[in-house]
Design a protein around this motif. Sequence first.
Motif, short mmCIF file in Angstrom:
data_model
loop_
_atom_site.label_atom_id
_atom_site.label_comp_id
_atom_site.label_asym_id
_atom_site.label_seq_id
_atom_site.Cartn_x
_atom_site.Cartn_y
_atom_site.Cartn_z
N ILE A 1 0.85 -1.20 0.00
CA ILE A 1 0.00 0.00 0.00
C ILE A 1 0.88 1.25 0.00
O ILE A 1 0.65 2.20 -0.75
N ALA A 2 1.92 1.22 0.85
CA ALA A 2 2.84 2.37 0.90
C ALA A 2 3.49 2.60 -0.46
O ALA A 2 3.62 3.73 -0.93
N TYR A 3 3.88 1.51 -1.10
CA TYR A 3 4.53 1.61 -2.41
C TYR A 3 3.58 2.24 -3.43
O TYR A 3 3.95 3.16 -4.16
N ARG A 4 2.35 1.77 -3.46
CA ARG A 4 1.38 2.33 -4.41
C ARG A 4 1.12 3.81 -4.14
O ARG A 4 1.03 4.62 -5.06
N LYS A 5 0.98 4.14 -2.86
CA LYS A 5 0.75 5.55 -2.52
C LYS A 5 1.92 6.42 -2.97
O LYS A 5 1.73 7.50 -3.52
N TRP A 6 3.11 5.93 -2.74
CA TRP A 6 4.29 6.76 -3.08
C TRP A 6 4.40 6.94 -4.59
O TRP A 6 4.69 8.04 -5.07
N LEU A 7 4.17 5.88 -5.34
CA LEU A 7 4.20 6.02 -6.80
C LEU A 7 3.19 7.08 -7.23
O LEU A 7 3.46 7.90 -8.12
N GLY A 8 2.03 7.06 -6.60
CA GLY A 8 1.01 8.06 -6.92
C GLY A 8 1.48 9.46 -6.59
O GLY A 8 1.31 10.40 -7.38
N GLU A 9 2.09 9.61 -5.42
CA GLU A 9 2.57 10.93 -5.01
C GLU A 9 3.66 11.45 -5.95
O GLU A 9 3.74 12.64 -6.25
N LEU A 10 4.51 10.54 -6.39
CA LEU A 10 5.60 10.94 -7.28
C LEU A 10 5.11 11.24 -8.69
O LEU A 10 5.82 11.86 -9.48
N GLY A 11 3.92 10.74 -9.01
CA GLY A 11 3.39 10.97 -10.34
C GLY A 11 3.87 9.97 -11.37
O GLY A 11 3.83 10.23 -12.57
N VAL A 12 4.34 8.82 -10.91
CA VAL A 12 4.69 7.76 -11.86
C VAL A 12 3.43 7.37 -12.61
O VAL A 12 2.36 7.22 -12.01
#
Length: 335
Positions: A311-322
């Motif tokens: 979940i953390a990984y998915r959130k971070w990718l979203g935050e980074l705009g990947v």
Amino acid sequence: MFKDAVLAKEWLPVAYSQDLGADPLAVKVLEERVVLFRVRGAIKAFKDLCIHRGAALSLGKVKDDCIVCPYHGWEYNVDGQCKKIPQQPPNRAIPLKAKAIVYQCREVYGMIWVRLSEQGSDAAEPLPYYEEYNHPSFKTVHAYAHTMNAAAPRVVENFLDVSHLAFVHEGSLGHPDYTEIPDYKVNWRDNHYVSDEIEVYADADGTGNWSTIYYTFEILRPTVARLKKVNYQTNEIFSMLFAVLPQEQLKSTVFALVSRNYELDKPDEYFQEFQQLIIEQDTGIVESQKPEELPLDLQAELHLNPDRVSIAYRKWLGELGVEFGSDVGRKAKTI
Ligand code: FES
């Protein structure tokens, strides 16, 4: 064409140092053909394309500190400037446009890393720190490079998934009688996500020594993660730096450093072959996942407590705009 603007700014692993000899080497990064070559001990990365007629520079050779195009012999120096066009007299000026595109390139941990942003563009994040590589108590080997027909985030998330060990790796990493994962949290620390230590009954390295092991996952960059397994009874530590090259949207290559502070005399091949067994067990599962791209909309799949690292990984990718997936994650610093 797949070229993620966020990933283009990342340092991406492209090869092990030992795989680049005296001849140029072709690699693919985010669908872009890139040529690597060595000049006086330094490694250079250019777009694998000659501006004259588009031939692949990787088919050429290195001569007099230049890469020489295989088609008509134009010679490009380490800055990408064309220094020689054999078809014209030496006193005729070389067109200013006669240049190769130069990418940033570094050699760290016995690996070659490329950043597709051109030289002189905005500053890069530092390369992930992996202290075991030079630590005198540890021995590190390079796992065999392994290619999967899967999106890089799916490959990384599989590495971060503690729940599958007892199933996909039954008998090699995980024990079928110990499937329950205790609750844990994932925290934002020093600009990346770090899990609590997760207690797992496991075999850290396939040697048949079953024990209580504490796993810590760190999500370092969009395609780079780290795992540390500690056996507090023996103080044995097994660590990995796991770095994925998105060659294409659905084709990724895994490079990994595998370190241990025990059995330092055991042949490196044991750890390389063990890691190969594990990643081959993972490959069929990861290649089967639908949708192929990792959904960043957290409502798109069903998450349980043991999935907090994912979940953390998915959130971070979203935050980074990947740009993999269809939606962006929501901001949260403690999962
Ligand atoms: Fe490279 Fe002509 S295509 S020199």
